[in-house]
Design an enzyme around this catalytic site. Structure first.
Site, PDB file in Angstrom:
ATOM      1  N   ASP A 444      18.296  54.782  -1.457  1.00 64.31           N
ATOM      2  CA  ASP A 444      18.290  53.888  -0.304  1.00 64.31           C
ATOM      3  C   ASP A 444      19.628  53.162  -0.263  1.00 64.31           C
ATOM      4  O   ASP A 444      19.923  52.345  -1.131  1.00 64.31           O
ATOM      5  CB  ASP A 444      17.136  52.894  -0.443  1.00 64.31           C
ATOM      6  CG  ASP A 444      16.954  51.994   0.783  1.00 64.31           C
ATOM      7  OD1 ASP A 444      17.913  51.867   1.571  1.00 64.31           O
ATOM      8  OD2 ASP A 444      15.864  51.409   0.918  1.00 64.31           O
ATOM      9  N   HIS A 445      20.431  53.439   0.767  1.00 59.47           N
ATOM     10  CA  HIS A 445      21.792  52.898   0.820  1.00 59.47           C
ATOM     11  C   HIS A 445      21.822  51.395   1.082  1.00 59.47           C
ATOM     12  O   HIS A 445      22.863  50.752   0.951  1.00 59.47           O
ATOM     13  CB  HIS A 445      22.602  53.631   1.898  1.00 59.47           C
ATOM     14  CG  HIS A 445      24.042  53.814   1.516  1.00 59.47           C
ATOM     15  ND1 HIS A 445      24.734  52.933   0.728  1.00 59.47           N
ATOM     16  CD2 HIS A 445      24.923  54.803   1.816  1.00 59.47           C
ATOM     17  CE1 HIS A 445      25.976  53.353   0.573  1.00 59.47           C
ATOM     18  NE2 HIS A 445      26.118  54.498   1.212  1.00 59.47           N
ATOM     19  N   ARG A 446      20.675  50.804   1.451  1.00 59.24           N
ATOM     20  CA  ARG A 446      20.615  49.351   1.567  1.00 59.24           C
ATOM     21  C   ARG A 446      20.644  48.706   0.183  1.00 59.24           C
ATOM     22  O   ARG A 446      21.118  47.583   0.007  1.00 59.24           O
ATOM     23  CB  ARG A 446      19.335  48.914   2.289  1.00 59.24           C
ATOM     24  CG  ARG A 446      19.209  49.409   3.718  1.00 59.24           C
ATOM     25  CD  ARG A 446      17.827  49.078   4.278  1.00 59.24           C
ATOM     26  NE  ARG A 446      16.757  49.696   3.487  1.00 59.24           N
ATOM     27  CZ  ARG A 446      15.453  49.531   3.727  1.00 59.24           C
ATOM     28  NH1 ARG A 446      15.057  48.760   4.743  1.00 59.24           N
ATOM     29  NH2 ARG A 446      14.548  50.121   2.977  1.00 59.24           N
TER      30      ARG A 446
END
Length: 474
Positions: A444-446
């Site tokens: 998850d790039h967040r």
């Protein structure tokens, strides 16, 4: 005599219904407090339900294969002194109508495996009520109370009505077959599954099967061989024709599909790949199999891969996190509940090993073996599939090199393990046959930026390429 009702328990975790897979009792059977009476499947697991009182089964309110809302009565039991006169059986076994006496208070509220007791009722979304089982009726079909007798679920009332068990009736309904037109071959003129499949085949290729006659006129006949394997071998609950089959999406498959769509369109996925030499890890696996201290444990590459993931998390703790949308916060986890994707007859599930970070290699091996065995038996509890943090999916067992896995909702990363193969590889300046594999990490790039994700994946590969780091980095 009192009629006590057993309702579908509140399963919690947002689940509002369950499908009855199998009844273990029938009307007239004696049951005791704590005895398992049926198996049900929620959207997350199959579990067995124990009944909370003693008595004699009065009626089963729903057939196998029916999905029932939480709070609906599924079975009624005659309780109280045996010398009392039994209550009159209702003409139709709707979710039990008024009993002869007020409902006796239950000693405790039943719950599904892995959940506590609900302390308050919850309003549920309205839905179409499932078809209840039909009780025995009198000859005129009126609503008068029938003579006192246990309610029998398999509908057998009415002249000329086909005799068939509930699962067979459901199969006929799903395939669009009129049971009254099926030639029965079972003992006593009972219609069997094979009879329904044969009738379905006849509907597609009429010339292959003799015309059927109504059950009331049919004499016992030799079993009819179905001429359409595609229909005969269709999954339970499936319907269709010779050109296509339709399978209802429900249970584990339905929830998995919803979760994956939600994950794919909520969390920004990034996937990175690394291909490397695992020859030393394969040699270590063989050495550990011969270690007397690990005798009796299942030692395989997945065990060392799981250990490598735990070591890499220790070196990169920020990767083990979740995103709290409501609070707009990143939640760092100081524990690792390691998920292992498992393919089961009911679909893909991801149970997890609680506090995997605190386990020794032997304990991790035992946990993995137990997890896989329970999943294959279809006995994984809902609690075992909750609160995972990072998942491993081993696509290599199917001979696949790698893939781009979708995150389990609420988790930060998932690692796909590809097949381990002998390949030409440059080792110490020479091309040799070495064991090579490819890992794919989706994150998850967040939560995880490119640098953190790359370091985490590189550390997993480094441990597996030089497994002595399991000691030096731990």
């Amino acid at each position: 005599m009192t009629i006590s009702e057993f309702k579908m328990p509140d399963v919690g975790e947002g689940l509002t219904e369950a499908e009855i897979l199998k009844w273990y009792v029938q009307p007239g059977d004696t049951v005791t407090d704590g005895q398992v009476v049926c198996e049900v499947e929620t959207a997350k697991a199959a579990v067995e339900l124990p009944i909370p009182f003693d008595g004699v089964v009065h009626a089963l309110l729903f057939e196998e294969g029916v999905t029932v809302d939480v709070g609906q009565v599924i079975i009624s039991v005659r309780t109280g002194p045996a010398d009392e006169a039994p209550a009159a059986a209702p003409a139709v076994a709707a979710p039990v109508a008024a009993a002869a006496e007020p409902e006796a208070p239950a000693a405790r509220q039943p719950v599904l495996v892995g959940y506590g007791v609900s302390t308050a009722s919850t309003k549920r979304r309205p839905r179409k009520a499932p078809q209840p089982a039909v009780a025995a009726q009198n000859g005129t079909g009126s609503a008068q109370a029938a003579p006192a007798a246990p309610v029998v679920v398999p509908a057998q009332g009415g002249a000329g009505k086909a005799l068939a068990k509930p699962p067979v009736r459901k199969l006929a309904k799903d395939l669009g077959i009129d049971l009254a037109a099926v030639v029965p071959t079972g003992e006593g003129g009972v219609v069997t599954r094979e009879d329904v499949h044969a009738a379905a085949a006849a509907a597609i290729t009429p010339q292959a099967v003799s015309p059927a006659v109504p059950v009331a006129q049919a004499a016992p006949a030799a079993p009819v061989q179905a001429q359409a394997p595609a229909v005969a071998q269709a999954p339970a609950g499936a319907a269709g024709s010779a050109r296509e089959t339709r399978i209802p999406v429900k249970g584990v498959r339905k929830v998995t599909a919803q979760a994956m769509v939600g994950s794919a369109f909520t969390a920004p996925h990034v996937t990175e790949f690394i291909t490397f030499d695992v020859t030393r890890t394969m040699k270590l696996v063989q050495e550990l199999k011969e270690d007397p201290d690990l005798a009796g444990l299942r030692i395989n590459p997945l065990l060392l891969i799981a250990k490598a993931v735990l070591v890499a998390i220790r070196r990169n703790p920020d990767v083990n996190a979740s995103w709290d949308e409501a609070a707009q916060e990143i939640v760092l986890k100081h524990y690792v509940n390691l998920g292992i994707a498992a393919a089961t007859p009911r679909g893909l599930i991801v149970p997890n090993i609680k506090d995997a970070h605190a386990k020794t290699l032997g304990e991790l091996s035992q946990a993995l073996s137990g997890l896989v065995a329970t999943a294959r038996e279809g006995k994984t509890s809902p609690a075992d599939m909750q609160h995972g943090t990072i998942t491993i999916t081993n696509v290599g067992v199917f001979g696949v090199d790698t893939g781009t896995p979708i995150l389990n909702p609420g988790e930060s990363a998932i690692l796909a393990v590809g097949a381990i193969k002998l390949q030409p590889w440059v080792h110490k300046g020479k091309v040799k046959a070495r064991h090579v594999t490819t890992l794919a990490l989706s994150f998850d790039h967040r939560l995880v930026d490119g640098e953190l994700g790359s370091r985490f994946l590189a550390d997993i590969a480094a441990v597996l390429e030089h497994p002595r780091r399991l000691i030096t980095w731990s």
